[in-house]
Design a protein around this motif. Structure first.
Motif, PDB file in Angstrom:
ATOM      1  N   GLY A 333       0.787  -1.228   0.000  1.00  0.00           N
ATOM      2  CA  GLY A 333       0.000   0.000   0.000  1.00  0.00           C
ATOM      3  C   GLY A 333       0.819   1.277   0.000  1.00  0.00           C
ATOM      4  N   ILE A 334       2.143   1.156   0.095  1.00  0.00           N
ATOM      5  CA  ILE A 334       2.995   2.353   0.086  1.00  0.00           C
ATOM      6  C   ILE A 334       3.206   2.792  -1.365  1.00  0.00           C
ATOM      7  CG2 ILE A 334       5.301   3.251   0.596  1.00  0.00           C
ATOM      8  CD1 ILE A 334       5.393   1.481   3.039  1.00  0.00           C
ATOM      9  N   LYS A 335       2.662   3.934  -1.728  1.00  0.00           N
ATOM     10  CA  LYS A 335       2.710   4.432  -3.097  1.00  0.00           C
ATOM     11  C   LYS A 335       3.369   5.810  -3.133  1.00  0.00           C
ATOM     12  CE  LYS A 335       0.202   0.885  -4.482  1.00  0.00           C
ATOM     13  NZ  LYS A 335       0.768  -0.200  -5.306  1.00  0.00           N
ATOM     14  N   GLY A 336       3.487   6.335  -4.364  1.00  0.00           N
ATOM     15  CA  GLY A 336       4.059   7.662  -4.545  1.00  0.00           C
ATOM     16  C   GLY A 336       5.427   7.601  -5.195  1.00  0.00           C
ATOM     17  N   SER A 337       6.124   8.729  -5.195  1.00  0.00           N
ATOM     18  CA  SER A 337       7.470   8.778  -5.744  1.00  0.00           C
ATOM     19  C   SER A 337       8.396   7.950  -4.860  1.00  0.00           C
ATOM     20  CB  SER A 337       7.970  10.216  -5.811  1.00  0.00           C
ATOM     21  OG  SER A 337       8.142  10.734  -4.492  1.00  0.00           O
ATOM     22  N   ALA A 338       9.581   7.656  -5.369  1.00  0.00           N
ATOM     23  CA  ALA A 338      10.542   6.885  -4.579  1.00  0.00           C
ATOM     24  C   ALA A 338      10.856   7.588  -3.267  1.00  0.00           C
ATOM     25  CB  ALA A 338      11.814   6.656  -5.387  1.00  0.00           C
ATOM     26  N   ALA A 339      10.999   8.915  -3.320  1.00  0.00           N
ATOM     27  CA  ALA A 339      11.293   9.676  -2.103  1.00  0.00           C
ATOM     28  C   ALA A 339      10.137   9.588  -1.115  1.00  0.00           C
ATOM     29  CB  ALA A 339      11.583  11.134  -2.457  1.00  0.00           C
ATOM     30  N   ASP A 340       8.911   9.685  -1.620  1.00  0.00           N
ATOM     31  CA  ASP A 340       7.742   9.584  -0.739  1.00  0.00           C
ATOM     32  C   ASP A 340       7.643   8.190  -0.117  1.00  0.00           C
ATOM     33  OD1 ASP A 340       6.980  12.177  -1.258  1.00  0.00           O
ATOM     34  OD2 ASP A 340       5.600  11.637  -2.874  1.00  0.00           O
ATOM     35  N   ARG A 341       7.928   7.166  -0.918  1.00  0.00           N
ATOM     36  CA  ARG A 341       7.786   5.795  -0.448  1.00  0.00           C
ATOM     37  C   ARG A 341       8.761   5.487   0.688  1.00  0.00           C
ATOM     38  NH1 ARG A 341       9.291   2.985  -5.146  1.00  0.00           N
ATOM     39  NH2 ARG A 341       8.785   4.625  -6.623  1.00  0.00           N
ATOM     40  N   VAL A 342      10.032   5.862   0.488  1.00  0.00           N
ATOM     41  CA  VAL A 342      11.019   5.519   1.521  1.00  0.00           C
ATOM     42  C   VAL A 342      10.748   6.292   2.810  1.00  0.00           C
ATOM     43  CG1 VAL A 342      12.787   7.244   0.908  1.00  0.00           C
ATOM     44  CG2 VAL A 342      13.469   5.047   1.865  1.00  0.00           C
ATOM     45  N   LYS A 343      10.216   7.494   2.680  1.00  0.00           N
ATOM     46  CA  LYS A 343       9.880   8.274   3.877  1.00  0.00           C
ATOM     47  C   LYS A 343       8.708   7.638   4.630  1.00  0.00           C
ATOM     48  CE  LYS A 343       9.679  13.074   5.353  1.00  0.00           C
ATOM     49  NZ  LYS A 343       9.779  14.481   4.910  1.00  0.00           N
ATOM     50  N   LYS A 344       7.704   7.192   3.875  1.00  0.00           N
ATOM     51  CA  LYS A 344       6.569   6.504   4.496  1.00  0.00           C
ATOM     52  C   LYS A 344       7.013   5.199   5.141  1.00  0.00           C
ATOM     53  CE  LYS A 344       3.194   8.321   1.153  1.00  0.00           C
ATOM     54  NZ  LYS A 344       2.328   7.957  -0.011  1.00  0.00           N
ATOM     55  N   LEU A 345       7.932   4.498   4.481  1.00  0.00           N
ATOM     56  CA  LEU A 345       8.407   3.212   5.004  1.00  0.00           C
ATOM     57  C   LEU A 345       9.049   3.379   6.370  1.00  0.00           C
ATOM     58  CD1 LEU A 345       9.207   0.215   4.767  1.00  0.00           C
ATOM     59  CD2 LEU A 345      11.234   0.961   3.478  1.00  0.00           C
ATOM     60  N   VAL A 346       9.976   4.317   6.480  1.00  0.00           N
ATOM     61  CA  VAL A 346      10.696   4.495   7.738  1.00  0.00           C
ATOM     62  C   VAL A 346       9.758   5.002   8.839  1.00  0.00           C
ATOM     63  CG1 VAL A 346      12.537   5.808   8.858  1.00  0.00           C
ATOM     64  CG2 VAL A 346      12.926   4.796   6.615  1.00  0.00           C
ATOM     65  N   ALA A 347       8.712   5.709   8.422  1.00  0.00           N
ATOM     66  CA  ALA A 347       7.758   6.232   9.406  1.00  0.00           C
ATOM     67  C   ALA A 347       6.717   5.188   9.822  1.00  0.00           C
ATOM     68  CB  ALA A 347       7.048   7.455   8.837  1.00  0.00           C
TER      69      ALA A 347
END
Length: 789
Positions: A333-347
């Motif tokens: 369910g983590i979508k968006g640009s690569a930068a958005d995705r990695v930020k959501k992942l760590v959060a």
């Protein structure tokens, strides 16, 4: 030293040597491929020239058949000559460059370089593809002149597909030699060059191995499964869909273990040396169980008739795929640009976020501590990981995405060691490694410096002019690209063709004719264009909306033919998947500037249809346009070849192969480096305009009629009879034959383009009404693969 590389010698016909030889041949460079004489030859066999060169010759034959293909087209293999090191070493006397890709044995390499120094002409560049031996050691006993022309050229496998080429020079390497090889790498081979230092595994594999092994160790430490880890370390982390363990299976687990062991042995002073020590379960996988990945009976995953199984690292036994379903679902369910995705992942709260932070924090800090040991700039490290490992973001781009300051502070709080260069950044108030596209923080100098950028690699967002587009609707947008070129870019999923794209195409042509020198079709994303919006077609067919379908096809015909006969040049810039309507746009364009990695075909038969965007008439145009007017030529073989391309849905697996198939012209351009694709495509529009472009005139075709239909369908009838094709395949093929032969009635007769398009439209609509065609369309939408019903 300013001359291009025209002839190359490659020594060692293993996987890397053959891949290097194939890609130089793809670039039109002559290659001499040599290997040792088979040591077990006896008696008269030792006198047989072919048997003495059997290693190189056999490897070349295997390379021709390799999948994925290493040659752009099998015909490129004609540029590769094979031989052996005892009988044909003198053929290297007239090459510009020799690359050795032999066994990683110091003594064997030293002996080879002794022979090369006695054989090669002065100024010949000699390179090693080593990844573990030091230049100083390899060149013991060599002259100063030899050392001046020596460097490391470390290609990544498979050579054709991996952009990264690491170059490492010795203390005596002539700068002019380096400059010549850099030009060759970029301009001839389309490679991305990263300058590394003479350290174990250079840049990409040093960082990549650390990251992978850190991932393994953390998985065991946290009691996680390979499925859970791959769910985290794939797209959510800005890495490929194959993530960690599926990638390892593809590379080969024995290969990875070998690289790992080299690192551990060589990196005695590395503060994270123990990370490079392969986990015990992994060593047992390779050495005891012989689980080597895709090339063996399994790796971390194993394909069976019942489905894909996963290796349990605690028992080394395979089990059904599993893992924490909630975690895996959350990662999807983590979508968006690569930068958005990695930020959501760590959060992300819980095990996934904890795992991601543990791996990323240590990996990012390790990358920072390796500068200037392995490379001088953060850009080099980032490029190495993007080009060599297919990461979307390099380590320092990832750090920026997470927020430089807050990430550094969290690392310190967690006890992650940071180098003094990062403390300097913080003390000077730096908030990121990159400032836009033009500046980057230099960790050695402690300040922002201008990046050495190639203007030809400017992305679309920087090339386009003005604050607002020239045209835009929900399907596409047209921008002024400068220099009198209008660029049209699709906005649909996978750049598919829907009603809005069909609507804007003639508007873009009209605007280009009125205010610009030409029109460029330039898309972005994973695919140039996958064809029509299949969902819309099948929904309309199931609801029997025949008038809507007729309007759609007629509109696409009008748009495509409007492109074809535009008063200004129209250029298409395909890449990646260029299927169905995507290829039809290319067929209608005045010229094509294709990426080398373009996979093109009219694949409509796979979904139960025929091409509905003028594909028949315009592919036939390509086949016949080189025949001089008035020539008495039997057109049947030309028509039959187009029939095979469409009815069998033949897909070209490269831009050059698409030229051989007749999808692109041999005068069309091929871009080896996607980074320069926009520049080169735009230049083609400008060049055609400057050369005095004149629009084409419509033409008619003398097509074979009923006799041609019978001849062509007999091929498919035989396939149906022998069980190699279904009856529905036969029906579709007959429709294709009828279109290409000018209709089912009569003998050879002249057929206009409008008449062919009318036949194509009716054939398309009739197949839309077939139950089996609708089943094929639905199956493709649900399973992303064709149904042969």
């Amino acid at each position: 030293m300013t001359e291009p590389i025209r002839r190359v010698g490659v020594i060692g016909a293993g996987v890397m040597g053959c891949g290097i030889a194939a890609h130089f041949a793809n670039a039109g460079v002559e290659v001499v491929l040599l290997d040792i004489v088979p040591p077990k030859l006896e008696g008269d066999d030792r006198k047989d020239p072919r048997k003495r060169s059997a290693f190189a010759e056999g490897a070349l034959e295997k390379t021709k058949k390799a999948r994925p293909a290493l040659f752009f087209h099998p015909g490129n293999a004609a540029l590769v000559r094979t031989g052996n090191l005892e009988d044909h070493l003198d053929e290297l006397a007239n090459v510009d460059l020799v690359i050795e890709a032999i066994v990683e044995n110091l003594k064997i390499k030293q002996d080879l370089f002794t022979k090369l120094e006695a054989t090669c002409k002065p100024g010949t560049v000699v390179a090693s593809n080593t990844s573990g031996l030091r230049i100083e050691d390899m060149l013991q006993g060599r002259s100063g002149a030899f050392k001046k022309s020596f460097l490391v050229m470390h290609f990544f496998n498979p050579v054709r597909y991996m952009k990264l080429l690491e170059l490492v020079v010795g203390p005596d390497t002539d700068p002019a030699v380096l400059a010549r090889i850099v030009r060759c790498a970029k301009e001839q081979l389309g490679k991305g060059v990263v300058m590394g230092k003479d350290t174990p595994n250079f840049v990409g594999n040093r960082i990549g191995c650390h990251s992978m092994l850190l991932t393994m160790h953390t998985m065991i430490e946290m009691g996680m499964t390979p499925e859970e880890v791959d769910a985290i370390t794939g797209p959510p982390m800005g890495h490929p869909k194959s993530a960690s363990f599926r990638t390892a299976d593809m590379v080969g687990l024995d290969t990875f273990l070998h690289v790992t062991d080299n690192c551990y042995a060589a990196l005695e002073g590395d503060e994270e040396r123990e990370v490079f020590k392969a986990p015990e379960f992994f060593r047992k996988m390779v050495e005891e169980k012989k689980y080597l990945g895709n090339k063996s009976r399994g790796g971390f995953y194993q394909k069976t008739k019942e489905g894909v199984l996963t290796l349990d690292p605690t028992t080394l036994e395979y089990r059904p795929k599993g893992g924490d379903e909630a975690l895996i679902k959350a990662m999807k369910g983590i979508k968006g640009s690569a930068a958005d995705r990695v930020k959501k992942l760590v959060a992300t709260e819980g095990k996934a976020g904890e795992f991601a932070w543990k791996v990323l924090s240590r990996a990012l800090a390790y990358s920072a501590r390796r500068i200037p040991e392995i490379a001088d700039s953060v850009v080099a490290v980032d490029d190495a990981m993007k080009w060599g490992y297919n990461w979307e973001l390099g380590p320092f781009e990832t750090w920026d995405a997470l927020g430089f300051v807050e990430t550094a502070e969290r690392m310190k709080k967690d006890g992650v060691a940071l180098p003094a260069s990062i403390d300097t950044m913080l003390s000077k108030g730096a908030t990121s490694f990159y400032q836009g596209r033009d500046k980057v923080w230099d960790l050695n100098r402690g300040e922002y410096v201008a990046r050495d950028l190639d203007a030809r690699e400017a992305p679309l967002v920087l090339v386009r002019k003005g604050d607002a587009p020239v045209l835009e609707n929900a399907g596409a947008v047209a921008w002024d690209l400068g220099d009198g070129v209008l660029g049209l870019t699709f906005k649909t999923k996978m750049n598919s063709i829907d009603d809005k794209v069909i609507e804007i195409l003639p508007q873009a042509v009209a605007k280009a004719e009125a205010d610009f020198r030409g029109l460029l079709l330039f898309n972005e994303g994973d695919a140039f264009c996958v064809g029509a919006n299949l969902f819309g077609v099948v929904m309309a067919a199931q609801q029997k909306q025949w008038d809507a379908l007729r309007t759609m096809v007629a509109g696409l015909h009008s748009a495509v033919q409007g492109m074809k006969y535009a008063k200004v040049p129209v250029v298409a810039a395909p890449y990646g998947f260029t299927f169905g309507g995507g290829l039809e746009l290319c067929l209608a364009a005045d010229a094509v500037q294709a990426a080398a990695e373009t996979y093109a075909g009219l694949v409509e038969a796979g979904v139960g249809l025929v091409p509905g965007g003028g594909g028949h008439v315009n592919m036939l145009w390509r086949a016949l346009e080189g025949i001089p007017d008035g020539t008495n030529v039997d057109l049947q073989p030309f028509v039959a070849r187009v029939f095979q391309n469409i009815a069998l849905a033949r897909v070209a697996t490269s831009g050059p192969e698409a030229q051989e198939f007749g999808y692109f012209r041999h005068t069309d351009g091929i871009s080896f480096d996607r980074a320069r694709h926009l520049f080169e495509a735009k230049a083609k529009v400008i060049g055609m305009s400057d050369a005095g472009y004149k629009p084409k005139a419509p033409r008619a075709y003398k097509l074979p009629g009923a006799s041609g239909i019978a001849t062509m369908t007999s091929l498919v009838d035989d396939m149906v009879l022998n069980g190699h094709a279904s009856e529905h395949d036969g029906l579709i093929s007959k429709k294709v034959a009828e279109i290409l032969c000018g209709g089912p009635g009569g003998h050879t007769h002249e057929v206009t383009e409008a008449e062919m398009l009318a036949i194509e439209l009716e054939a398309f609509l009739s197949l839309c009404g077939e139950k089996k065609s609708q089943e094929r369309m639905q199956y493709m939408l649900m399973n992303n693969k064709p149904l042969r019903n």
